[in-house]
Scaffold this motif. Sequence first.
Motif, PDB file in Angstrom:
ATOM      1  N   ALA A   1       0.847  -1.192   0.000  1.00 50.84           N
ATOM      2  CA  ALA A   1       0.000   0.000   0.000  1.00 50.84           C
ATOM      3  C   ALA A   1       0.885   1.245   0.000  1.00 50.84           C
ATOM      4  N   PRO A   2       0.725   2.131  -0.979  1.00 54.44           N
ATOM      5  CA  PRO A   2       1.552   3.338  -1.010  1.00 54.44           C
ATOM      6  C   PRO A   2       1.167   4.295   0.114  1.00 54.44           C
ATOM      7  N   ASP A   3       2.115   5.110   0.516  1.00 54.59           N
ATOM      8  CA  ASP A   3       1.801   6.145   1.489  1.00 54.59           C
ATOM      9  C   ASP A   3       0.784   7.098   0.879  1.00 54.59           C
ATOM     10  N   LEU A   4      -0.178   7.489   1.695  1.00 51.84           N
ATOM     11  CA  LEU A   4      -1.170   8.484   1.307  1.00 51.84           C
ATOM     12  C   LEU A   4      -1.123   9.609   2.324  1.00 51.84           C
ATOM     13  N   MET A   5      -1.719  10.725   1.987  1.00 49.26           N
ATOM     14  CA  MET A   5      -1.774  11.834   2.940  1.00 49.26           C
ATOM     15  C   MET A   5      -2.648  11.440   4.124  1.00 49.26           C
ATOM     16  N   THR A   6      -2.204  11.843   5.310  1.00 52.33           N
ATOM     17  CA  THR A   6      -2.938  11.556   6.542  1.00 52.33           C
ATOM     18  C   THR A   6      -2.912  12.774   7.454  1.00 52.33           C
ATOM     19  N   HIS A   7      -3.884  12.832   8.340  1.00 50.75           N
ATOM     20  CA  HIS A   7      -3.886  13.844   9.396  1.00 50.75           C
ATOM     21  C   HIS A   7      -2.888  13.428  10.460  1.00 50.75           C
ATOM     22  N   GLY A   8      -2.946  12.160  10.851  1.00 48.46           N
ATOM     23  CA  GLY A   8      -1.980  11.596  11.779  1.00 48.46           C
ATOM     24  C   GLY A   8      -2.353  11.636  13.243  1.00 48.46           C
ATOM     25  N   ASP A   9      -3.433  12.323  13.623  1.00 46.68           N
ATOM     26  CA  ASP A   9      -3.776  12.425  15.045  1.00 46.68           C
ATOM     27  C   ASP A   9      -5.274  12.685  15.213  1.00 46.68           C
ATOM     28  N   LEU A  10      -6.085  11.826  14.641  1.00 46.14           N
ATOM     29  CA  LEU A  10      -7.541  12.010  14.717  1.00 46.14           C
ATOM     30  C   LEU A  10      -8.090  11.442  16.024  1.00 46.14           C
ATOM     31  N   ILE A  11      -7.875  12.213  17.077  1.00 49.42           N
ATOM     32  CA  ILE A  11      -8.391  11.883  18.404  1.00 49.42           C
ATOM     33  C   ILE A  11      -9.493  12.880  18.751  1.00 49.42           C
ATOM     34  N   SER A  12     -10.209  12.616  19.826  1.00 49.31           N
ATOM     35  CA  SER A  12     -11.368  13.444  20.179  1.00 49.31           C
ATOM     36  C   SER A  12     -11.024  14.922  20.358  1.00 49.31           C
ATOM     37  N   GLY A  13      -9.869  15.237  20.889  1.00 49.38           N
ATOM     38  CA  GLY A  13      -9.496  16.635  21.089  1.00 49.38           C
ATOM     39  C   GLY A  13      -9.219  17.393  19.802  1.00 49.38           C
ATOM     40  N   ASN A  14      -9.084  16.680  18.694  1.00 41.28           N
ATOM     41  CA  ASN A  14      -8.777  17.317  17.413  1.00 41.28           C
ATOM     42  C   ASN A  14      -9.941  17.296  16.439  1.00 41.28           C
ATOM     43  N   VAL A  15     -11.081  16.815  16.883  1.00 44.31           N
ATOM     44  CA  VAL A  15     -12.250  16.701  16.017  1.00 44.31           C
ATOM     45  C   VAL A  15     -13.388  17.512  16.622  1.00 44.31           C
ATOM     46  N   LEU A  16     -13.935  18.442  15.858  1.00 42.46           N
ATOM     47  CA  LEU A  16     -15.050  19.265  16.313  1.00 42.46           C
ATOM     48  C   LEU A  16     -16.339  18.737  15.696  1.00 42.46           C
ATOM     49  N   VAL A  17     -17.337  18.559  16.539  1.00 42.62           N
ATOM     50  CA  VAL A  17     -18.620  18.016  16.097  1.00 42.62           C
ATOM     51  C   VAL A  17     -19.716  18.999  16.488  1.00 42.62           C
ATOM     52  N   ALA A  18     -20.650  19.224  15.573  1.00 42.83           N
ATOM     53  CA  ALA A  18     -21.824  20.061  15.846  1.00 42.83           C
ATOM     54  C   ALA A  18     -23.029  19.369  15.225  1.00 42.83           C
ATOM     55  N   GLY A  19     -24.072  19.228  16.012  1.00 41.67           N
ATOM     56  CA  GLY A  19     -25.278  18.582  15.509  1.00 41.67           C
ATOM     57  C   GLY A  19     -25.046  17.146  15.069  1.00 41.67           C
ATOM     58  N   GLY A  20     -24.108  16.459  15.744  1.00 43.05           N
ATOM     59  CA  GLY A  20     -23.829  15.075  15.411  1.00 43.05           C
ATOM     60  C   GLY A  20     -23.030  14.872  14.136  1.00 43.05           C
ATOM     61  N   ARG A  21     -22.477  15.951  13.586  1.00 48.99           N
ATOM     62  CA  ARG A  21     -21.719  15.865  12.326  1.00 48.99           C
ATOM     63  C   ARG A  21     -20.352  16.539  12.486  1.00 48.99           C
ATOM     64  N   LEU A  22     -19.406  16.084  11.706  1.00 50.43           N
ATOM     65  CA  LEU A  22     -18.080  16.689  11.711  1.00 50.43           C
ATOM     66  C   LEU A  22     -18.190  18.155  11.295  1.00 50.43           C
ATOM     67  N   ALA A  23     -17.657  19.043  12.139  1.00 48.64           N
ATOM     68  CA  ALA A  23     -17.708  20.477  11.849  1.00 48.64           C
ATOM     69  C   ALA A  23     -16.318  21.056  11.605  1.00 48.64           C
ATOM     70  N   GLY A  24     -15.278  20.361  12.076  1.00 52.65           N
ATOM     71  CA  GLY A  24     -13.930  20.867  11.880  1.00 52.65           C
ATOM     72  C   GLY A  24     -12.899  19.907  12.435  1.00 52.65           C
ATOM     73  N   VAL A  25     -11.675  20.107  12.012  1.00 55.14           N
ATOM     74  CA  VAL A  25     -10.565  19.285  12.471  1.00 55.14           C
ATOM     75  C   VAL A  25      -9.414  20.212  12.842  1.00 55.14           C
ATOM     76  N   LEU A  26      -8.835  19.980  14.007  1.00 60.63           N
ATOM     77  CA  LEU A  26      -7.721  20.782  14.506  1.00 60.63           C
ATOM     78  C   LEU A  26      -6.403  20.038  14.333  1.00 60.63           C
ATOM     79  N   ASP A  27      -5.324  20.713  14.645  1.00 61.73           N
ATOM     80  CA  ASP A  27      -3.991  20.119  14.692  1.00 61.73           C
ATOM     81  C   ASP A  27      -3.602  19.521  13.354  1.00 61.73           C
ATOM     82  N   VAL A  28      -3.685  20.333  12.318  1.00 64.29           N
ATOM     83  CA  VAL A  28      -3.394  19.849  10.970  1.00 64.29           C
ATOM     84  C   VAL A  28      -1.915  20.014  10.596  1.00 64.29           C
ATOM     85  N   GLY A  29      -1.089  20.431  11.527  1.00 63.43           N
ATOM     86  CA  GLY A  29       0.328  20.621  11.244  1.00 63.43           C
ATOM     87  C   GLY A  29       1.066  19.335  10.931  1.00 63.43           C
ATOM     88  N   GLY A  30       0.474  18.200  11.297  1.00 64.90           N
ATOM     89  CA  GLY A  30       1.118  16.918  11.041  1.00 64.90           C
ATOM     90  C   GLY A  30       0.693  16.256   9.748  1.00 64.90           C
TER      91      GLY A  30
END
Length: 171
Positions: free
Chosen positions: A63-92
């Motif tokens: 499997a070739p390397d693909l782009m990744t966020h690398g740290d999709l944990i609860s503190g880096n994921v923003l949810v509003a109304g039960g849906r993804l609203a934003g993602v933080l910590d994109v420096g990685g």
Amino acid sequence: MFIGEVRAIDTRGRTFDGRGRGGELTAHEEWVQTCLQRSEGLLDVPRLRRTWSVLRTLPRGDAPDLMTHGDLISGNVLVAGGRLAGVLDVGGFGPADPALDLVAAWHLLEPGPRRVLRAELGSSDVEWERGKAWAFVQAIGTVWYYRESNPTMSDMGRRTLARILADDPPH
């Protein structure tokens, strides 16, 4: 879907740079063993050792390397109304094992939504299990390391490990 969209970003020929998570699972053996040792009395370490002994041997394959966020944990994921609203910590953001961002399945989702995510991404059995392994590598360190300084992170690690163990019957 966020993970699929990130995977679609052109790596411009770049590959995993060797720092952090995202290369080979076996590169984290020493860290995991340290974490297991420090987790004695906090977690079911014998069962976690057995689980890791299987997860660490999962093949990366071709499997070739693909782009990744690398740290999709609860503190880096923003949810509003039960849906993804934003993602933080994109420096990685960077190229890595495509299974790396599947940690979100184990850090954030219960079984039903995990199945939906897997189906949406079309993850193979091996890729899905490697995603579980990456979540294990991350979670095993958070329980003991953040026990006193950041109990919320420690609890996240406990929840993730519980989800992993619930998906992996006792041996």
